[in-house]
Write an enzyme that holds these catalytic residues in place. Structure first.
Site, mmCIF file in Angstrom:
data_model
loop_
_atom_site.group_PDB
_atom_site.id
_atom_site.type_symbol
_atom_site.label_atom_id
_atom_site.label_comp_id
_atom_site.label_asym_id
_atom_site.label_seq_id
_atom_site.Cartn_x
_atom_site.Cartn_y
_atom_site.Cartn_z
ATOM 1 N N LYS A 146 -7.149 2.011 -3.059
ATOM 2 C CA LYS A 146 -6.691 1.451 -1.623
ATOM 3 C C LYS A 146 -6.762 2.383 -0.474
ATOM 4 C CE LYS A 146 -4.807 -1.445 1.576
ATOM 5 N NZ LYS A 146 -6.023 -2.200 2.350
ATOM 6 N N LYS A 156 0.164 5.341 8.383
ATOM 7 C CA LYS A 156 0.787 5.575 7.167
ATOM 8 C C LYS A 156 -0.456 5.711 6.022
ATOM 9 C CE LYS A 156 1.752 1.989 4.665
ATOM 10 N NZ LYS A 156 0.837 1.026 3.803
ATOM 11 N N THR A 160 0.742 -1.255 0.057
ATOM 12 C CA THR A 160 -0.191 0.005 -0.172
ATOM 13 C C THR A 160 1.036 1.175 -0.058
ATOM 14 O OG1 THR A 160 -1.584 -1.144 1.233
ATOM 15 C CG2 THR A 160 -1.962 1.115 1.185
HETATM 16 N N1 LIG Z 1 -1.354 -6.455 7.518
HETATM 17 C C1 LIG Z 1 -2.549 -6.041 7.008
HETATM 18 O O1 LIG Z 1 -3.494 -6.369 7.276
HETATM 19 C C2 LIG Z 1 -2.163 -5.579 5.315
HETATM 20 C C3 LIG Z 1 -1.305 -4.895 5.048
HETATM 21 N N2 LIG Z 1 -1.375 -4.132 3.821
HETATM 22 C C4 LIG Z 1 -0.413 -3.550 3.324
HETATM 23 O O2 LIG Z 1 0.665 -4.479 3.038
HETATM 24 C C5 LIG Z 1 2.129 -4.031 3.374
HETATM 25 C C6 LIG Z 1 2.719 -5.087 3.930
HETATM 26 O O3 LIG Z 1 1.979 -5.034 5.194
HETATM 27 P P1 LIG Z 1 2.486 -6.206 6.363
HETATM 28 O O4 LIG Z 1 2.893 -7.412 5.849
HETATM 29 O O5 LIG Z 1 1.432 -6.219 7.363
HETATM 30 O O6 LIG Z 1 3.688 -5.342 7.019
HETATM 31 P P2 LIG Z 1 4.766 -6.106 7.990
HETATM 32 O O7 LIG Z 1 5.398 -4.756 8.611
HETATM 33 O O8 LIG Z 1 4.610 -7.197 8.575
HETATM 34 O O9 LIG Z 1 6.189 -6.315 6.740
HETATM 35 C C7 LIG Z 1 6.759 -5.212 6.134
HETATM 36 C C8 LIG Z 1 7.664 -5.982 5.408
HETATM 37 O O10 LIG Z 1 8.509 -4.686 4.476
HETATM 38 C C9 LIG Z 1 9.791 -5.040 4.767
HETATM 39 N N3 LIG Z 1 10.483 -3.776 4.731
HETATM 40 C C10 LIG Z 1 10.458 -2.832 5.547
HETATM 41 N N4 LIG Z 1 11.055 -1.856 5.090
HETATM 42 C C11 LIG Z 1 12.021 -2.092 4.429
HETATM 43 C C12 LIG Z 1 12.995 -1.829 3.701
HETATM 44 N N5 LIG Z 1 13.333 -0.411 3.813
HETATM 45 N N6 LIG Z 1 13.597 -2.324 2.794
HETATM 46 C C13 LIG Z 1 13.294 -3.578 2.652
HETATM 47 N N7 LIG Z 1 12.321 -4.343 3.058
HETATM 48 C C14 LIG Z 1 11.659 -3.452 4.121
HETATM 49 C C15 LIG Z 1 10.019 -5.805 6.010
HETATM 50 O O11 LIG Z 1 11.034 -6.542 6.093
HETATM 51 P P3 LIG Z 1 11.773 -6.835 7.662
HETATM 52 O O12 LIG Z 1 11.006 -8.390 7.993
HETATM 53 O O13 LIG Z 1 13.380 -6.993 7.332
HETATM 54 O O14 LIG Z 1 11.344 -5.990 8.499
HETATM 55 C C16 LIG Z 1 8.616 -6.913 5.931
HETATM 56 O O15 LIG Z 1 9.085 -7.800 4.930
HETATM 57 C C17 LIG Z 1 1.959 -2.567 3.888
HETATM 58 O O16 LIG Z 1 2.029 -1.692 2.656
HETATM 59 C C18 LIG Z 1 0.462 -2.540 4.411
HETATM 60 O O17 LIG Z 1 0.084 -1.241 4.520
HETATM 61 C C19 LIG Z 1 -2.528 -4.453 3.023
HETATM 62 C C20 LIG Z 1 -3.498 -5.090 3.692
HETATM 63 C C21 LIG Z 1 -3.619 -5.675 4.677
HETATM 64 O O1 LIG Z 2 -4.756 -2.659 4.941
HETATM 65 C C1 LIG Z 2 -5.409 -3.384 5.492
HETATM 66 C C2 LIG Z 2 -6.531 -4.213 5.306
HETATM 67 O O2 LIG Z 2 -7.080 -4.750 6.180
HETATM 68 O O3 LIG Z 2 -7.144 -4.111 4.152
#
Ligand SMILES: NC(=O)C1=CN([C@@H]2O[C@H](COP(=O)(O)OP(=O)(O)OC[C@H]3O[C@@H](n4cnc5c(N)ncnc54)[C@H](OP(=O)(O)O)[C@@H]3O)[C@@H](O)[C@H]2O)C=CC1
Ligand SMILES: O=CC(=O)O
Length: 360
Positions: free
Chosen positions: A237, A305, A162
């Site tokens: 989104k 965010k 996102t």
């Molecule tokens: N969780 C949810 O319910 C939902 C989330 N989203 C969106 O999906 C995306 C991922 O969410 P989610 O999985 O929950 O987040 P997490 O915080 O669990 O995971 C984030 C991921 O991004 C990586 N990351 C963060 N910073 C960096 C960087 N500078 N360079 C490389 N890798 C990086 C992390 O790596 P590391 O493991 O090393 O920290 C990890 O793999 C977000 O944009 C979120 O808004 C969308 C729908 C639902």
């Molecule tokens: O981005 C979060 C979700 O639940 O969708």
């Protein structure tokens, strides 16, 4: 052979052949022509119901035509669940994560590890990214050993994180300049829908790449929308999450108000669930909030965010959003109190502390 997740039966896995840049289905009606039979046109794009897709495949002899190697960058809450689903459905998956140790669980399920984003792209025709925010999405593409070092003709990059439209456009322009194809495909749906392959996919960008990705989206989601030009998926989104984040605040205030005025907050949840504003979020999160249980499905820092990016979109378009702005303040307050890694429903703690308003 793979197990059809919906029908609980074993279906035959057959092959996809390469043609030009993409993969095409072999020996069957083309994917594009099959999509024409299931597509519905919406005002701002089209959508594909994956249930219809599955039904059609099963009806045509049960053959699921999938054999694709995909790269996967980012194994957080969502990425881990999504990459796991691809592996379970017979995809060959090469994973990369900034914190390398997180790759091991996927390796145990059959994934291979790429040393860098560039190494993953060099190996896979399609690479999906699921990263925390715009800065992570840009870093993985533009930094040393990033996606751009290996992207090129015939390679597709799919960012499902996102982010805002500007971030997505920047990535799209550079990927295209190098000869690659790009779609943004953020998802609606949290940890559980990701585990269950029930996400809603909001794609935009290169339509050919989108069509090629539909079999994988079929595994990851229950429905995908193709929304046209780059930026439309990101914007859709953000609008959805702006509404979701805002709704979490009046739910929190309502639970406080019920409690403070001598009512049972649980009874309030029961009443809400039977009426016109019943929704899965209240039903799922409400009882956990009353327990003070905030194990992260959607981390609060990501919700904030999304509020920030949605409010910026409101600024750009001169849309006044006072309710969302107030909700954002509550999420910011929660982050400042160290609640950012908890589930976004932990904003309830801020609302409770402030005696209801969240604006302490
Ligand atoms: N969780 C949810 O319910 C939902 C989330 N989203 C969106 O999906 C995306 C991922 O969410 P989610 O999985 O929950 O987040 P997490 O915080 O669990 O995971 C984030 C991921 O991004 C990586 N990351 C963060 N910073 C960096 C960087 N500078 N360079 C490389 N890798 C990086 C992390 O790596 P590391 O493991 O090393 O920290 C990890 O793999 C977000 O944009 C979120 O808004 C969308 C729908 C639902
Ligand atoms: O981005 C979060 C979700 O639940 O969708």
């Amino acid at each position: 052979m793979i197990r059809d997740k919906k029908r609980g039966k074993i279906v035959k896995k057959s092959r996809i052949g390469r043609r030009g840049r993409g993969f095409v289905l072999r020996g069957r009606r083309s994917l594009a022509s099959r999509l024409n039979t299931t597509e519905q046109v919406y005002p701002s794009g089209c959508c594909v119901s994956h249930t219809e897709e599955r039904r059609e495949r099963a009806g045509a002899g049960g053959a699921e035509e999938v054999e694709m190697e995909v790269g996967f960058l980012g194994l957080g809450i969502m990425g881990k669940a999504m990459a796991t689903n691809l592996l379970r459905h017979g995809y060959r998956v090469t994973v990369w994560n900034r914190t390398t140790a997180k790759c091991q669980e996927l390796v145990a399920l059959g994934a291979t590890v790429g040393e860098t984003p560039a190494a993953v792209v060099a190996k896979c025709r399609y690479t999906i990214a699921m990263l925390s925010d715009p800065s992570a999405a840009l870093s993985v593409v533009f930094d040393k050993d990033g996606v751009l070092e290996q992207i090129g003709d015939g390679i597709g990059y799919i960012d499902m994180s996102t982010v805002d439209a500007a971030t997505s456009s920047k990535i799209s322009e550079e990927v295209k300049r190098k000869g690659g194809a790009f779609i943004e495909a953020p998802v609606s749906g949290s940890k559980k829908p990701a585990e269950d392959g029930q996400l809603v996919i909001l794609a935009a960008g290169d339509k050919t790449l989108y069509d090629e990705m539909v079999p994988a989206f079929d595994v990851l989601g229950k429905k995908s929308f193709f929304l046209g030009e780059i930026g439309n998926g990101a914007k859709m989104k953000l609008v959805v999450n702006m509404i979701m984040g805002s709704m979490m605040n009046p739910l929190s205030e309502g639970l406080c108000l019920a409690d403070k005025s001598g009512l049972s907050a649980q009874t309030l949840l029961d009443v809400l669930d039977l009426g016109a504003i019943a929704n899965p979020m209240f039903k799922l999160k409400g009882p956990a909030m009353l327990q003070g249980s905030y194990s992260p499905a959607f981390p609060l820092k990501h919700q904030q965010k999304d509020m920030r990016l949605a409010l910026a979109l409101g600024d750009e378009n001169a849309v006044s959003m006072p309710v969302s702005a107030a909700a954002n303040e509550a999420f910011k307050k929660a982050r400042s109190l160290g609640l950012g890694d908890l589930d976004f429903s932990a904003v309830y703690e801020v609302v409770k502390d402030a005696g209801g308003s969240g604006q302490a």
